[in-house]
Design an enzyme around this catalytic site. Structure first.
Site, PDB file in Angstrom:
ATOM      1  N   CYS A 132       0.836  -1.202   0.000  1.00 57.06           N
ATOM      2  CA  CYS A 132       0.000   0.000   0.000  1.00 57.06           C
ATOM      3  C   CYS A 132       0.872   1.254   0.000  1.00 57.06           C
ATOM      4  CB  CYS A 132      -0.943  -0.011   1.206  1.00 57.06           C
ATOM      5  SG  CYS A 132      -2.025   1.438   1.281  1.00 57.06           S
ATOM      6  N   CYS A 135      -0.417   4.099   2.169  1.00 56.56           N
ATOM      7  CA  CYS A 135      -0.248   3.831   3.601  1.00 56.56           C
ATOM      8  C   CYS A 135       1.185   4.091   4.049  1.00 56.56           C
ATOM      9  CB  CYS A 135      -0.595   2.371   3.928  1.00 56.56           C
ATOM     10  SG  CYS A 135      -2.217   1.826   3.396  1.00 56.56           S
ATOM     11  N   ASP A 136       2.149   3.654   3.248  1.00 54.26           N
ATOM     12  CA  ASP A 136       3.533   3.578   3.729  1.00 54.26           C
ATOM     13  C   ASP A 136       4.556   4.401   2.953  1.00 54.26           C
ATOM     14  OD1 ASP A 136       2.679   1.757   5.686  1.00 54.26           O
ATOM     15  OD2 ASP A 136       2.874   0.073   4.299  1.00 54.26           O
TER      16      ASP A 136
END
Length: 313
Positions: A132, A135-136
């Site tokens: 992701c 997300c990261d």
């Protein structure tokens, strides 16, 4: 007999549990072998509203579960082998729990990211290996990043990651990409993106400090090389967890549950879907939570209609 059973304990399922429990419907939540869903493999979550300093993925899921329990949701562990949705009450065959019945069913079983299945990959999920970018990606500011995949999602992630990384290398096992031409043109015009096509990933290379790179095999020459990078984003697709439904719910060609636009309703009255199991576009914790709220409200309204019709009868 339960008024509502929720299958899955990611952000969608837990939000649905909170809403149904607060409505005094005492839902049963069935959690599988990975309670909390994909967020439990994420380290710090910085884009979930209400946490200005960020929060660890497992902690966020634990808090949501405690909140649902506080209002009376019941949690039981088990693997749903099959369901019978031919009539109400719906029947669920759950390993370890036997047969359960429910007036309504909320499916929030999510989608599992596909991985490469190479040495060093699973050991470093959440520690450099991710599925992701939104997300990261933030954690790899100024670093060299590797993206594996050749579809629209992979190139979209590569383009997004150039906001953070000093360089993004796209690795794909074929010479030709599957992504749309407009997406390819967009990424190819990005000076931060480099290409490693016709190469097969064979190992995640690590050092004492974390990921060092990705070992690949050149499919033309057979030679092996290491592509340097401290972040590895695997973008080769997701598999929605819908096999246990046995084809009783309408899905698209990839297995994602189809819901009526603007609702969580499936083709079977009383069965609702939320989260990544029906989301082919956003795939975020906050959108999953929102769809869980929708499913709970839809289920509550359905239960009220059943009770109203029985009173009239």
């Amino acid at each position: 007999m339960y008024k509502s059973i929720i299958i899955g304990t990611g952000p969608a399922g837990l939000t649905a549990a909170i809403y149904l429990a607060r409505a005094n419907l005492n839902p049963l939540v069935i959690e599988g072998p990975e309670p909390g869903g994909q967020l439990t493999t994420t380290t710090e979550v910085e884009n979930f509203p209400g946490f200005p300093e960020g929060i660890m993925g497992p902690e966020l899921m634990d808090n949501m579960r405690k909140q649902a329990e506080r209002f009376g949701a019941e949690f039981r562990s088990g693997w749903v082998n099959s369901v019978d949705l031919s009539k109400r009450p719906f029947k669920l065959s759950v390993e370890g729990l036997g047969e359960l019945e429910a007036e309504t069913l909320i499916i929030s079983t999510g989608a599992s990211a596909k991985y490469l299945g190479i040495p060093g990959e699973q050991d470093n999920v959440g520690r450099g290996v991710s599925t992701c970018a939104t997300c990261d990606g933030f954690f790899f500011r100024g670093k060299e990043i590797i993206v594996v995949g050749g579809g629209d999602s992979a190139l979209e992630e590569a383009n997004f990651l150039t906001r953070f990384g000093s360089k993004v290398t796209v690795v794909h096992r074929r010479n030709e990409l599957r992504a749309s031409k407009i997406m390819q043109d967009r990424v190819r015009s990005n000076e931060k993106v480099e290409w490693a096509l016709n190469r097969t990933p064979i190992e995640v290379v690590t050092s004492e400090t974390g990921i060092k790179g990705l070992k690949v095999r050149n499919n033309e020459t057979g030679e092996e090389e290491i592509i340097e990078g401290t972040g590895l984003f695997v973008a080769i697709g997701h598999t929605p967890n819908t096999r246990f439904l046995g084809g009783q719910i309408d899905t698209d060609e990839h297995g994602y549950i189809i819901t009526r636009p603007g609702t969580s309703e499936t083709n079977i009255p009383g069965v609702f879907a939320c989260g990544d199991v029906q989301d082919t576009r956003y795939k975020q914790a906050i959108t999953a939570a929102g769809s869980g709220c929708m499913a709970a409200l839809d289920a509550e309204k359905f239960i009220e209609s059943l009770e109203h019709s029985s009173v009239q009868a």
